[in-house]
Design a protein around this motif. Structure first.
Motif: not given
Length: 421
Positions: A67-85
């Motif tokens: 949640a913190r990473r997506i909030s800080v970098h909303p433009g990279q949300a899809l990439q963060i979700v990919h890594t998080a998965s």
């Protein structure tokens, strides 16, 4: 009230109601289990659920980190979700496997009748950890309706799955089997949340893992402390007295989790507020809710007895207000732990481990019964809450650093602060 404030209040209210319903559903399962199980089996189930709470810190830490990473970098949300998965899948399988493999040690240590009880604990932790990652994605992307649905699925999955297991045969092992199956409900409700694009940088997995470990260490210390008395009662009391203590713990846990929504709703303000007014207001609200339960338990002990299992636990009826008091102090500590995470306050985990050692030492070196153990727990929690409440007032504020915890190394927050390794 402007549109942004109204939106924040609305989303916070939705999540708060969902979390309260989740806690009511969880309480409902505990109440059914207390009525269907004999005290010895209920004591075993309580110890198993305490193990689940402790191991579930990984899911909570994963939720916070994502949640913190997506909030800080909303433009990279899809990439963060990919890594998080990918991280979530590996971590969930690891946590479940380690717990299941510990069954030869934990089964005799806590006098469980079958190793399958601990194995089902491991099976339950796999979907719980995956759901934690889904919660982090929903929270970070501001999908509050989905976040509320996941919390509801968690509560009702536990209620329906656990009760179904008990319906097959009223044993702690069967209850854990049902809970392990029911834990997949929120995962199914959150299906699709962990589907990101394939553009994630594989090297970004490492800081996510490290951040999760750091958060989990503090949360582990809290849940170990808040459950140390349950494990001591299971290992040190007779099976009958262990069951009586477990009955009282229903009220402790209900009082502890009743105001849990406060930490979720207040967390952003806790991170930004350098005046400490928010944390004091939040702590006062938690204390008020807890003291209402304490007063009700003291004035109406027979009603409180009904809520924790009925007449077969009547020996503990007059002491239930003490269990509610212990839950009140633990709830305050819970809030202040999240306040410390928001402010980047060091030393909290150490304090909580010391508190666990204090309670353990009292129970180990002195012969104390049910009342002695709950008083020891309540007193220690009160001291910890006082220290956590006062300590930030004596230190310079670090709000600028804490406003956006979880930045990747080298990134900047909205105020221009750079996150260091």
């Amino acid at each position: 009230m402007n549109r942004s404030t109204r939106a924040t209040v609305s989303s916070g209210s939705i999540v708060a109601v969902a979390m309260m319903v989740m806690n009511v559903a969880t309480y409902g399962f505990n109440l059914v289990a207390a009525r269907l199980l004999v005290p010895a089996e209920f004591g075993a189930l309580t110890a198993l659920l305490s193990l689940i709470l402790i191991a579930n810190v990984v899911a909570l830490a994963l939720q916070a980190s994502i949640a913190r990473r997506i909030s800080v970098h909303p433009g990279q949300a899809l990439q963060i979700v990919h890594t998080a998965s990918r991280v979530a899948l590996a971590v969930s399988l690891l946590v479940g496997l380690v717990t299941a493999l510990s069954s030869p040690i934990l089964t005799p240590a806590f006098s469980f009748e079958s190793m399958w009880a601990v194995i089902w604990c491991g099976a339950m932790l796999v979907p719980l950890t995956l759901a934690g990652a889904q919660l982090g994605v929903a929270q970070g992307t501001g999908r509050w309706g989905k976040l509320a649905a996941l919390y509801l699925g968690n509560g009702f999955g536990r209620l329906f799955g656990g009760v179904a297991g008990l319906a097959i045969e009223p044993t702690a092992t069967n209850a854990m089997l049902g809970l392990a199956i029911g834990a997949w409900l929120p995962v199914l409700l959150g299906w699709g949340l962990l589907k990101g694009t394939g553009g994630g940088d594989v090297h970004s997995r490492r800081p996510l893992v490290f951040e999760t470990i750091a958060s989990a260490s503090t949360l582990l210390a809290y849940f170990a402390f808040s459950n140390v008395d349950a494990l001591l009662a299971r290992g040190g009391f007779s099976e009958h007295d262990s069951g009586l203590y477990a009955s009282g713990l229903i009220l402790t846990k209900s009082t502890m989790f009743l105001p849990q929504f406060v930490s979720v709703v207040f967390f952003p303000s806790l991170a930004r507020d350098s005046t400490h007014r928010t944390r004091l207001r939040a702590a006062a609200l938690v204390a008020f809710l807890g003291l209402c339960v304490v007063a009700g338990s003291a004035v109406l002990p027979r009603l409180a007895l009904i809520l924790v299992g009925g007449d077969q636990y009547r020996e503990v009826a007059d002491d239930l207000w003490l269990f509610a008091l212990s839950g009140t102090f633990l709830a305050i500590v819970y809030l202040l732990v999240f306040d410390a995470l928001a402010r980047r306050s060091p030393g909290v985990a150490v304090l909580l481990w010391i508190a666990s050692a204090v309670v353990f030492s009292i129970a180990w070196f002195w012969t104390i019964g049910i009342v002695g153990l709950v008083i020891s727990m309540a007193s220690t929690a009160a001291v910890v809450a006082s220290l956590l409440l006062v300590w930030p007032l004596l230190r310079p504020s670090r709000t600028g650093d804490a406003s956006v915890p979880g930045l990747v190394p080298g990134a900047t927050d909205p105020d221009g602060h750079v996150e260091r390794d």
